[in-house]
Write an enzyme that holds these catalytic residues in place. Structure first.
Site, PDB file in Angstrom:
ATOM      1  N   ASN A   1       2.036  -0.225  -7.294  1.00 32.92           N
ATOM      2  CA  ASN A   1       1.521  -0.354  -8.667  1.00 32.92           C
ATOM      3  C   ASN A   1       1.715   0.917  -9.483  1.00 32.92           C
ATOM      4  OD1 ASN A   1       0.077  -3.139  -8.948  1.00 32.92           O
ATOM      5  ND2 ASN A   1      -0.391  -2.398  -6.885  1.00 32.92           N
ATOM      6  N   TRP A   2       1.684   2.032  -8.815  1.00 33.13           N
ATOM      7  CA  TRP A   2       1.959   3.314  -9.504  1.00 33.13           C
ATOM      8  C   TRP A   2       3.394   3.301 -10.036  1.00 33.13           C
ATOM      9  CZ3 TRP A   2       2.369   8.682  -6.626  1.00 33.13           C
ATOM     10  CH2 TRP A   2       2.427   9.694  -7.591  1.00 33.13           C
TER      11      TRP A   2
ATOM     12  N   SER B   1      -4.869   2.980   3.918  1.00 30.36           N
ATOM     13  CA  SER B   1      -5.002   2.331   2.618  1.00 30.36           C
ATOM     14  C   SER B   1      -5.136   0.813   2.800  1.00 30.36           C
ATOM     15  CB  SER B   1      -3.776   2.675   1.756  1.00 30.36           C
ATOM     16  OG  SER B   1      -3.868   2.073   0.504  1.00 30.36           O
TER      17      SER B   1
ATOM     18  N   ARG C   1      -7.969   4.464  -4.552  1.00 33.43           N
ATOM     19  CA  ARG C   1      -9.082   4.805  -3.686  1.00 33.43           C
ATOM     20  C   ARG C   1      -9.322   6.303  -3.715  1.00 33.43           C
ATOM     21  NH1 ARG C   1      -9.224   5.510   1.699  1.00 33.43           N
ATOM     22  NH2 ARG C   1      -6.976   5.748   1.582  1.00 33.43           N
ATOM     23  N   LYS C   2      -8.250   7.021  -3.458  1.00 35.90           N
ATOM     24  CA  LYS C   2      -8.409   8.442  -3.224  1.00 35.90           C
ATOM     25  C   LYS C   2      -7.185   9.185  -3.744  1.00 35.90           C
ATOM     26  CE  LYS C   2      -9.735  11.335   0.568  1.00 35.90           C
ATOM     27  NZ  LYS C   2      -9.709  11.559   1.960  1.00 35.90           N
TER      28      LYS C   2
ATOM     29  N   ARG D   1       6.272   5.091   1.979  1.00 36.00           N
ATOM     30  CA  ARG D   1       5.122   6.012   2.092  1.00 36.00           C
ATOM     31  C   ARG D   1       4.810   6.265   3.564  1.00 36.00           C
ATOM     32  NH1 ARG D   1      -1.115   4.882  -0.094  1.00 36.00           N
ATOM     33  NH2 ARG D   1      -1.747   7.072  -0.128  1.00 36.00           N
TER      34      ARG D   1
ATOM     35  N   MET E   1      -4.710   5.796 -14.527  1.00 33.50           N
ATOM     36  CA  MET E   1      -4.588   4.449 -13.941  1.00 33.50           C
ATOM     37  C   MET E   1      -5.922   3.945 -13.423  1.00 33.50           C
ATOM     38  SD  MET E   1      -1.049   3.858 -11.884  1.00 33.50           S
ATOM     39  CE  MET E   1      -1.456   2.174 -11.394  1.00 33.50           C
TER      40      MET E   1
ATOM     41  N   LYS F   1       0.807  -1.233   0.000  1.00 37.56           N
ATOM     42  CA  LYS F   1       0.000   0.000   0.000  1.00 37.56           C
ATOM     43  C   LYS F   1       0.837   1.278   0.000  1.00 37.56           C
ATOM     44  CE  LYS F   1      -3.334  -0.878  -0.700  1.00 37.56           C
ATOM     45  NZ  LYS F   1      -3.609  -1.407  -2.068  1.00 37.56           N
TER      46      LYS F   1
ATOM     47  N   HIS G   1       7.150  -7.530  -2.057  1.00 38.81           N
ATOM     48  CA  HIS G   1       6.926  -6.902  -0.754  1.00 38.81           C
ATOM     49  C   HIS G   1       7.803  -7.578   0.305  1.00 38.81           C
ATOM     50  CE1 HIS G   1       3.469  -4.621  -2.018  1.00 38.81           C
ATOM     51  NE2 HIS G   1       2.627  -5.609  -2.082  1.00 38.81           N
TER      52      HIS G   1
HETATM   53  P1  A3P Z   1      -4.920   4.855  -1.318  1.00 39.55           P
HETATM   54  O1  A3P Z   1      -5.493   3.571  -0.838  1.00 39.55           O
HETATM   55  O2  A3P Z   1      -4.507   5.782  -0.226  1.00 39.55           O
HETATM   56  O3  A3P Z   1      -5.823   5.500  -2.347  1.00 39.55           O
HETATM   57  P2  A3P Z   1      -0.095  -0.262  -3.722  1.00 39.55           P
HETATM   58  O4  A3P Z   1       0.026  -0.196  -5.208  1.00 39.55           O
HETATM   59  O5  A3P Z   1       1.227  -0.428  -3.040  1.00 39.55           O
HETATM   60  O6  A3P Z   1      -1.105  -1.260  -3.297  1.00 39.55           O
HETATM   61  O7  A3P Z   1      -0.597   1.166  -3.216  1.00 39.55           O
HETATM   62  C1  A3P Z   1      -1.907   1.604  -3.423  1.00 39.55           C
HETATM   63  C2  A3P Z   1      -2.003   3.088  -3.159  1.00 39.55           C
HETATM   64  O8  A3P Z   1      -1.318   3.777  -4.229  1.00 39.55           O
HETATM   65  C3  A3P Z   1      -3.434   3.588  -3.150  1.00 39.55           C
HETATM   66  O9  A3P Z   1      -3.548   4.542  -2.086  1.00 39.55           O
HETATM   67  C4  A3P Z   1      -3.565   4.234  -4.515  1.00 39.55           C
HETATM   68  O10 A3P Z   1      -4.519   5.274  -4.569  1.00 39.55           O
HETATM   69  C5  A3P Z   1      -2.164   4.779  -4.737  1.00 39.55           C
HETATM   70  N1  A3P Z   1      -1.934   4.980  -6.184  1.00 39.55           N
HETATM   71  C6  A3P Z   1      -2.023   4.070  -7.165  1.00 39.55           C
HETATM   72  N2  A3P Z   1      -1.824   4.626  -8.370  1.00 39.55           N
HETATM   73  C7  A3P Z   1      -1.590   5.938  -8.141  1.00 39.55           C
HETATM   74  C8  A3P Z   1      -1.324   7.055  -9.005  1.00 39.55           C
HETATM   75  N3  A3P Z   1      -1.273   6.914 -10.323  1.00 39.55           N
HETATM   76  N4  A3P Z   1      -1.140   8.259  -8.428  1.00 39.55           N
HETATM   77  C9  A3P Z   1      -1.216   8.414  -7.077  1.00 39.55           C
HETATM   78  N5  A3P Z   1      -1.474   7.387  -6.214  1.00 39.55           N
HETATM   79  C10 A3P Z   1      -1.660   6.164  -6.739  1.00 39.55           C
END
Ligand code: A3P
Length: 259
Positions: free
Chosen positions: A47-48, A128, A246-247, A120, A222, A43, A98
């Site tokens: 993935n970003w 998250s 999510r947000k 983070r 995304m 989290k 991870h």
């Molecule tokens: P939130 O749950 O706070 O929205 P992971 O990929 O490690 O599971 O992390 C997921 C978190 O990365 C989520 O946070 C998601 O919104 C955020 N995220 C994914 N893609 C993103 C993007 N393109 N820009 C900003 N945040 C992103």
């Protein structure tokens, strides 16, 4: 709902993970010099970062990210479903993980494989994680955010303690094959972070290519990309309503000082 799969003090998801595989990865998996690993505590924006690195590889062309699921582009090392994709793959591999430091493949420490570690703010990781895991069938779910907060502080959550994970991996930060990034910096100035990643990976992008990487890895792009937004996660892993993005935090978070 199953409890976790425990291995060497670390709670793993009870579904899709096996002790034998996790042990084999640590002891036998050979990382190659040309491999790149995206390493995160869950989290943290994993993935970003994968999406950005994929787009750097294609110089901003979105065809790959729009036609292949994200977990096939950068398979999870420790997941029994995606691990086989890595073993037979030739050439430079993009790998997600991870794993905590002490369970990472031993071969890494004598290789030139590159690791990008994304950290983070733990408050956001916590929230998250609470919302994300509660939509999955991967392990037991807490009855409230307060309970999850208590588990989080003790490290009784997926992949163990955030504090241990980050402390151990940050010990690598002076190594040439290790790049430390933060979600907060990436959010504040995505362009500079992309340039940093390019330098680390030895890639060069023209200004218009860089703009394409920015465009297709944006929160909105995304969220709309079904290959990346987790809408393709199978039924045995998650119930309806699992969302990765999510947000979009517009609120500023404190910046990291790694000095
Ligand atoms: P939130 O749950 O706070 O929205 P992971 O990929 O490690 O599971 O992390 C997921 C978190 O990365 C989520 O946070 C998601 O919104 C955020 N995220 C994914 N893609 C993103 C993007 N393109 N820009 C900003 N945040 C992103």
């Amino acid at each position: 709902m199953p409890d976790y799969l425990w291995f060497e003090g670390i709670p793993f998801p009870a579904v899709e993970y096996e002790k034998e595989i996790i042990e084999k990865i640590r002891d036998k998996f050979v990382l190659r010099d040309e491999d790149t690993v995206i390493l995160t505590y869950p989290k943290s924006g994993s993935n970003w970062l994968v999406e950005i690195v994929c787009l750097i590889q294609t110089k901003g062309n979105p065809n790959w990210i729009q036609s292949v699921p994200i977990w096939e582009r950068s398979p999870w090392l420790e997941n029994q479903g995606t691990y086989p994709l890595l073993i037979n793959k030739e050439g430079p591999r993009l790998i997600s993980s991870h794993l905590p430091f002490h369970l990472f493949p031993k071969s890494f420490f004598s290789s030139k494989a590159k690791v990008i570690y994304l950290i983070r703010n733990p408050r956001d990781v916590l929230v998250s994680g609470y919302f994300f895991w509660s939509k999955t069938k991967l392990a037991k779910n807490p009855d409230s955010l307060r309970t999850y907060f208590e588990w989080f502080l003790k490290g009784n959550v997926m992949f163990g303690s955030w504090f241990e994970h980050t402390r151990a991996w940050l010990s690598m930060r002076e190594s040439d094959n290790f790049l430390l990034l933060s979600y907060e910096d990436m959010k504040k100035d995505t362009k500079s972070t992309i340039k940093k990643i390019c330098d680390f990976l030895g890639k060069r992008l023209e200004p218009d290519e860089l703009d394409m990487v920015l465009k297709y890895s944006s929160f909105q792009a995304m969220k709309e990309n079904k290959m990346s937004n987790f809408s393709l996660v199978p039924e045995n892993v998650a119930s309806n309503g699992l969302v990765l993005l999510r947000k979009d935090f517009s609120r500023m978070r404190p910046q990291w000082d790694f000095s």
